[in-house]
Write a protein that holds these residues in place. Structure first.
Motif, PDB file in Angstrom:
ATOM      1  N   LYS A 352       6.552   2.020 -32.785  1.00 36.12           N
ATOM      2  CA  LYS A 352       6.405   1.479 -34.143  1.00 36.12           C
ATOM      3  C   LYS A 352       6.217   2.618 -35.152  1.00 36.12           C
ATOM      4  CE  LYS A 352       3.114  -1.526 -36.654  1.00 36.12           C
ATOM      5  NZ  LYS A 352       1.840  -2.276 -36.509  1.00 36.12           N
ATOM      6  N   GLY A 353       6.805   2.466 -36.322  1.00 33.66           N
ATOM      7  CA  GLY A 353       6.482   3.350 -37.428  1.00 33.66           C
ATOM      8  C   GLY A 353       7.422   4.495 -37.677  1.00 33.66           C
ATOM      9  N   ALA A 354       8.436   4.658 -36.805  1.00 29.35           N
ATOM     10  CA  ALA A 354       9.365   5.765 -36.997  1.00 29.35           C
ATOM     11  C   ALA A 354      10.793   5.279 -36.800  1.00 29.35           C
ATOM     12  CB  ALA A 354       9.041   6.898 -36.028  1.00 29.35           C
ATOM     13  N   GLY A 355      11.750   6.173 -36.967  1.00 24.50           N
ATOM     14  CA  GLY A 355      13.152   5.793 -36.919  1.00 24.50           C
ATOM     15  C   GLY A 355      13.670   5.409 -35.556  1.00 24.50           C
ATOM     16  N   TYR A 356      12.866   5.616 -34.519  1.00 26.61           N
ATOM     17  CA  TYR A 356      13.262   5.257 -33.161  1.00 26.61           C
ATOM     18  C   TYR A 356      12.597   3.954 -32.704  1.00 26.61           C
ATOM     19  CZ  TYR A 356      14.720  10.186 -32.874  1.00 26.61           C
ATOM     20  OH  TYR A 356      15.315  11.407 -33.085  1.00 26.61           O
ATOM     21  N   SER A 357      11.783   3.344 -33.541  1.00 28.25           N
ATOM     22  CA  SER A 357      10.877   2.275 -33.131  1.00 28.25           C
ATOM     23  C   SER A 357      11.602   1.011 -32.705  1.00 28.25           C
ATOM     24  CB  SER A 357       9.917   1.953 -34.270  1.00 28.25           C
ATOM     25  OG  SER A 357       9.205   3.112 -34.660  1.00 28.25           O
ATOM     26  N   ILE A 358      10.933   0.245 -31.806  1.00 35.36           N
ATOM     27  CA  ILE A 358      11.513  -1.002 -31.315  1.00 35.36           C
ATOM     28  C   ILE A 358      10.963  -2.227 -32.044  1.00 35.36           C
ATOM     29  CG2 ILE A 358      12.065  -0.073 -29.049  1.00 35.36           C
ATOM     30  CD1 ILE A 358       9.551  -1.432 -27.971  1.00 35.36           C
ATOM     31  N   VAL A 359       9.868  -2.070 -32.805  1.00 35.07           N
ATOM     32  CA  VAL A 359       9.351  -3.184 -33.609  1.00 35.07           C
ATOM     33  C   VAL A 359       9.257  -2.744 -35.066  1.00 35.07           C
ATOM     34  CG1 VAL A 359       8.023  -4.113 -31.669  1.00 35.07           C
ATOM     35  CG2 VAL A 359       6.892  -2.606 -33.326  1.00 35.07           C
ATOM     36  N   ASP A 360       9.219  -3.730 -35.968  1.00 31.55           N
ATOM     37  CA  ASP A 360       9.093  -3.413 -37.382  1.00 31.55           C
ATOM     38  C   ASP A 360       7.628  -3.362 -37.792  1.00 31.55           C
ATOM     39  OD1 ASP A 360       8.200  -6.054 -37.715  1.00 31.55           O
ATOM     40  OD2 ASP A 360      10.147  -6.777 -38.429  1.00 31.55           O
ATOM     41  N   LYS A 361       7.363  -3.208 -39.063  1.00 36.62           N
ATOM     42  CA  LYS A 361       6.000  -3.055 -39.549  1.00 36.62           C
ATOM     43  C   LYS A 361       5.141  -4.295 -39.303  1.00 36.62           C
ATOM     44  CE  LYS A 361       7.284  -4.359 -44.294  1.00 36.62           C
ATOM     45  NZ  LYS A 361       6.564  -5.650 -44.302  1.00 36.62           N
ATOM     46  N   ASP A 362       5.790  -5.434 -39.077  1.00 36.60           N
ATOM     47  CA  ASP A 362       5.066  -6.673 -38.800  1.00 36.60           C
ATOM     48  C   ASP A 362       4.980  -6.971 -37.308  1.00 36.60           C
ATOM     49  OD1 ASP A 362       4.653  -7.276 -41.564  1.00 36.60           O
ATOM     50  OD2 ASP A 362       6.756  -7.902 -41.683  1.00 36.60           O
ATOM     51  N   ASN A 363       5.317  -5.981 -36.485  1.00 34.01           N
ATOM     52  CA  ASN A 363       5.265  -6.085 -35.021  1.00 34.01           C
ATOM     53  C   ASN A 363       6.313  -7.035 -34.441  1.00 34.01           C
ATOM     54  OD1 ASN A 363       2.961  -4.371 -35.068  1.00 34.01           O
ATOM     55  ND2 ASN A 363       1.646  -6.143 -35.434  1.00 34.01           N
ATOM     56  N   VAL A 364       7.333  -7.336 -35.208  1.00 32.19           N
ATOM     57  CA  VAL A 364       8.429  -8.164 -34.722  1.00 32.19           C
ATOM     58  C   VAL A 364       9.457  -7.258 -34.052  1.00 32.19           C
ATOM     59  CG1 VAL A 364      10.300  -9.731 -35.362  1.00 32.19           C
ATOM     60  CG2 VAL A 364       8.081  -9.879 -36.523  1.00 32.19           C
ATOM     61  N   VAL A 365       9.921  -7.649 -32.864  1.00 34.88           N
ATOM     62  CA  VAL A 365      10.913  -6.843 -32.153  1.00 34.88           C
ATOM     63  C   VAL A 365      12.176  -6.738 -32.994  1.00 34.88           C
ATOM     64  CG1 VAL A 365      12.359  -6.679 -30.105  1.00 34.88           C
ATOM     65  CG2 VAL A 365       9.982  -7.437 -29.888  1.00 34.88           C
ATOM     66  N   ALA A 366      12.506  -5.513 -33.368  1.00 38.20           N
ATOM     67  CA  ALA A 366      13.639  -5.298 -34.267  1.00 38.20           C
ATOM     68  C   ALA A 366      14.960  -5.142 -33.520  1.00 38.20           C
ATOM     69  CB  ALA A 366      13.378  -4.058 -35.131  1.00 38.20           C
ATOM     70  N   TYR A 367      14.894  -4.699 -32.266  1.00 39.62           N
ATOM     71  CA  TYR A 367      16.103  -4.435 -31.490  1.00 39.62           C
ATOM     72  C   TYR A 367      15.960  -5.058 -30.110  1.00 39.62           C
ATOM     73  CZ  TYR A 367      16.475  -1.059 -35.270  1.00 39.62           C
ATOM     74  OH  TYR A 367      16.517  -0.476 -36.503  1.00 39.62           O
ATOM     75  N   PRO A 368      16.082  -6.385 -30.013  1.00 35.62           N
ATOM     76  CA  PRO A 368      15.860  -7.063 -28.721  1.00 35.62           C
ATOM     77  C   PRO A 368      16.795  -6.592 -27.621  1.00 35.62           C
ATOM     78  CG  PRO A 368      16.774  -8.580 -30.370  1.00 35.62           C
ATOM     79  CD  PRO A 368      16.363  -7.340 -31.100  1.00 35.62           C
ATOM     80  N   ASP A 369      18.040  -6.275 -27.967  1.00 39.89           N
ATOM     81  CA  ASP A 369      18.972  -5.807 -26.937  1.00 39.89           C
ATOM     82  C   ASP A 369      18.475  -4.523 -26.289  1.00 39.89           C
ATOM     83  OD1 ASP A 369      20.582  -7.932 -27.483  1.00 39.89           O
ATOM     84  OD2 ASP A 369      22.039  -6.806 -28.687  1.00 39.89           O
ATOM     85  N   ILE A 370      17.973  -3.620 -27.109  1.00 34.00           N
ATOM     86  CA  ILE A 370      17.477  -2.356 -26.575  1.00 34.00           C
ATOM     87  C   ILE A 370      16.204  -2.569 -25.764  1.00 34.00           C
ATOM     88  CG2 ILE A 370      16.450  -0.141 -27.246  1.00 34.00           C
ATOM     89  CD1 ILE A 370      18.578   0.002 -29.442  1.00 34.00           C
ATOM     90  N   VAL A 371      15.320  -3.455 -26.241  1.00 32.07           N
ATOM     91  CA  VAL A 371      14.124  -3.762 -25.462  1.00 32.07           C
ATOM     92  C   VAL A 371      14.485  -4.333 -24.105  1.00 32.07           C
ATOM     93  CG1 VAL A 371      12.063  -5.215 -25.353  1.00 32.07           C
ATOM     94  CG2 VAL A 371      12.641  -4.036 -27.476  1.00 32.07           C
ATOM     95  N   ASN A 372      15.486  -5.190 -24.061  1.00 24.51           N
ATOM     96  CA  ASN A 372      15.925  -5.759 -22.771  1.00 24.51           C
ATOM     97  C   ASN A 372      16.478  -4.691 -21.852  1.00 24.51           C
ATOM     98  OD1 ASN A 372      15.184  -8.355 -23.533  1.00 24.51           O
ATOM     99  ND2 ASN A 372      17.235  -8.914 -24.249  1.00 24.51           N
ATOM    100  N   ILE A 373      17.186  -3.725 -22.420  1.00 21.88           N
ATOM    101  CA  ILE A 373      17.704  -2.621 -21.604  1.00 21.88           C
ATOM    102  C   ILE A 373      16.539  -1.782 -21.069  1.00 21.88           C
ATOM    103  CG2 ILE A 373      19.036  -0.468 -21.654  1.00 21.88           C
ATOM    104  CD1 ILE A 373      20.812  -1.818 -23.822  1.00 21.88           C
ATOM    105  N   LEU A 374      15.558  -1.489 -21.924  1.00 17.18           N
ATOM    106  CA  LEU A 374      14.412  -0.667 -21.521  1.00 17.18           C
ATOM    107  C   LEU A 374      13.585  -1.340 -20.440  1.00 17.18           C
ATOM    108  CD1 LEU A 374      13.201   0.574 -25.038  1.00 17.18           C
ATOM    109  CD2 LEU A 374      14.319   1.949 -23.279  1.00 17.18           C
TER     110      LEU A 374
END
Length: 377
Positions: A352-374
């Motif tokens: 969270k908080g940088a250009g590589y982050s997986i969630v946005d400032k509200d803690n919502v998953v911003a990139y679900p596809d990438i989270v699923n891969i991880l």
């Protein structure tokens, strides 16, 4: 009957000999089969994790805003998403004042909170000394390695941190001695390790310690790493190759531009746009990258850890959100496939908080596809 018996005996002997030859075959697949390496101990098992940056290292906020940036709910979210550990970068300037006194409010209190939250929610945690007053990974050289009194200060810093955190379980917490050590002479890092590892061991014999590889003149010096001992030690390294892709849109890659086409896999930048790149990146832009082209960047660190008899994990890897979505997902998919092939744990950069982050400032998953891969979902 005698002839038949001799034939049967001959067959049995042949099968036995072939089985012995098969058992003595030392050839290996390209991947690292941990089951065949019983001499590589399991020190602190790490599988799928995330770095928690922008909090106690180069923090985005102060005071109550800092406290609200990362809470137990965030730990719960990471656990529910499928991660098993976090790597928590910390900065000396955040946790200790210039006189060497610990800062409690919004510093050490938050560090203790994070460790306790991980313990409560069944996650492991790495405390990573990310930036100190005498070392910054973005420098080409550091006072830690060039000034005679600085290694002693670094050792005292770790002795102080060890005294603070020694109460926590060895199964819960590990220490990463320094993020991305940088020196023109990699022997400088070995010299510091020969001081700091025994100092920590004097206080915590069983604590898992994590050691990174020195970078010298922008090259990772895997073969130069040496340790005073290997007991309860893991090796770590980072994967950001090819940097033109993973840091696409940064000032130091494309001059800040995001209008130059880039893609993965394949040739990174089309021929018609190569001249638009800064001169130092034009040859990289012409190169073809795919899973096999990434393999050496993953395997070299694993090979060195194996030579040292150490378990290993990848402490950082990732791409900026400026990378086109399809290419970004393709890169993560191939890198994770390689980590899995080599049975190597990993910690993505970042939460969270940088250009590589997986969630946005509200803690919502911003990139679900990438989270699923991880997480392998």
């Amino acid at each position: 009957m005698k002839i038949r018996r001799n034939i049967i005996l001959t067959i049995l002997l042949t099968v036995f000999c072939l089985s012995v030859i098969g058992c003595s075959d030392n050839s290996k697949d390209p991947g690292w089969d941990w089951d065949d390496d019983d001499d590589i101990p399991t020190v602190f098992e790490l599988k799928k994790g995330v770095n928690v940056a922008s909090w106690l290292s180069t923090p985005k906020y102060d005071g109550e805003q800092r406290a609200a940036f990362f809470t137990e709910n965030n730990v719960k979210q990471l656990k529910e998403l499928g991660f098993d550990h976090i790597r928590l970068p910390i900065d000396e300037q955040v946790l200790w004042n210039e006189n060497g006194n610990k800062v409690r409010a919004y510093a050490f209190d938050l560090l203790h909170n994070a460790i306790s939250w991980c313990d409560k929610n069944g996650m492991k945690i790495i405390v990573d000394m990310h930036i100190t007053r005498n070392h910054r990974f973005t420098n080409t050289e550091n006072d830690l390695f060039t000034k005679s009194d600085e290694p002693t200060k670094f050792v005292k810093l770790w002795e102080d941190l060890s005294s603070e955190l020694s109460k926590y379980s060895n199964e819960l917490l590990a220490y990463e001695i320094l993020n991305e050590p940088v020196s023109e002479n990699p022997e400088n890092w070995n010299r510091v390790l020969n001081l700091v590892i025994p100092a920590i061991r004097a206080k915590e014999k069983e604590r898992a310690l994590i050691v990174g590889v020195c970078t010298s003149n922008f090259a990772v010096k895997y073969s130069s790493l040496r340790l005073p001992s290997t007991e309860n030690i893991l090796m770590t390294y980072h994967v950001y190759a090819p940097y033109l892709l993973t840091a696409y849109g940064q000032e130091d890659t494309t001059g800040g531009r995001t209008d130059i086409p880039i893609s993965y896999p394949g040739q990174l930048v089309p021929d018609d746009y190569i001249s638009e790149l800064p001169d130092k990146w034009q040859s990289t832009g012409r190169q073809i990258f795919n899973k096999e082209a990434l393999r050496p960047f993953v395997k070299e660190g694993i090979d060195r850890a194996k030579e040292l008899g150490l378990p290993v994990f990848v402490g950082e890897f990732g791409t900026l959100y400026t990378v086109p979505a399809e290419s970004r997902a393709n890169w993560y998919r191939d890198v994770i496939a390689l980590f899995n092939e080599y049975e190597t744990g990993y910690t993505s950069w970042d939460y969270k908080g940088a250009g590589y982050s997986i969630v946005d400032k509200d803690n919502v998953v911003a990139y679900p596809d990438i989270v699923n891969i991880l997480t392998g979902k």
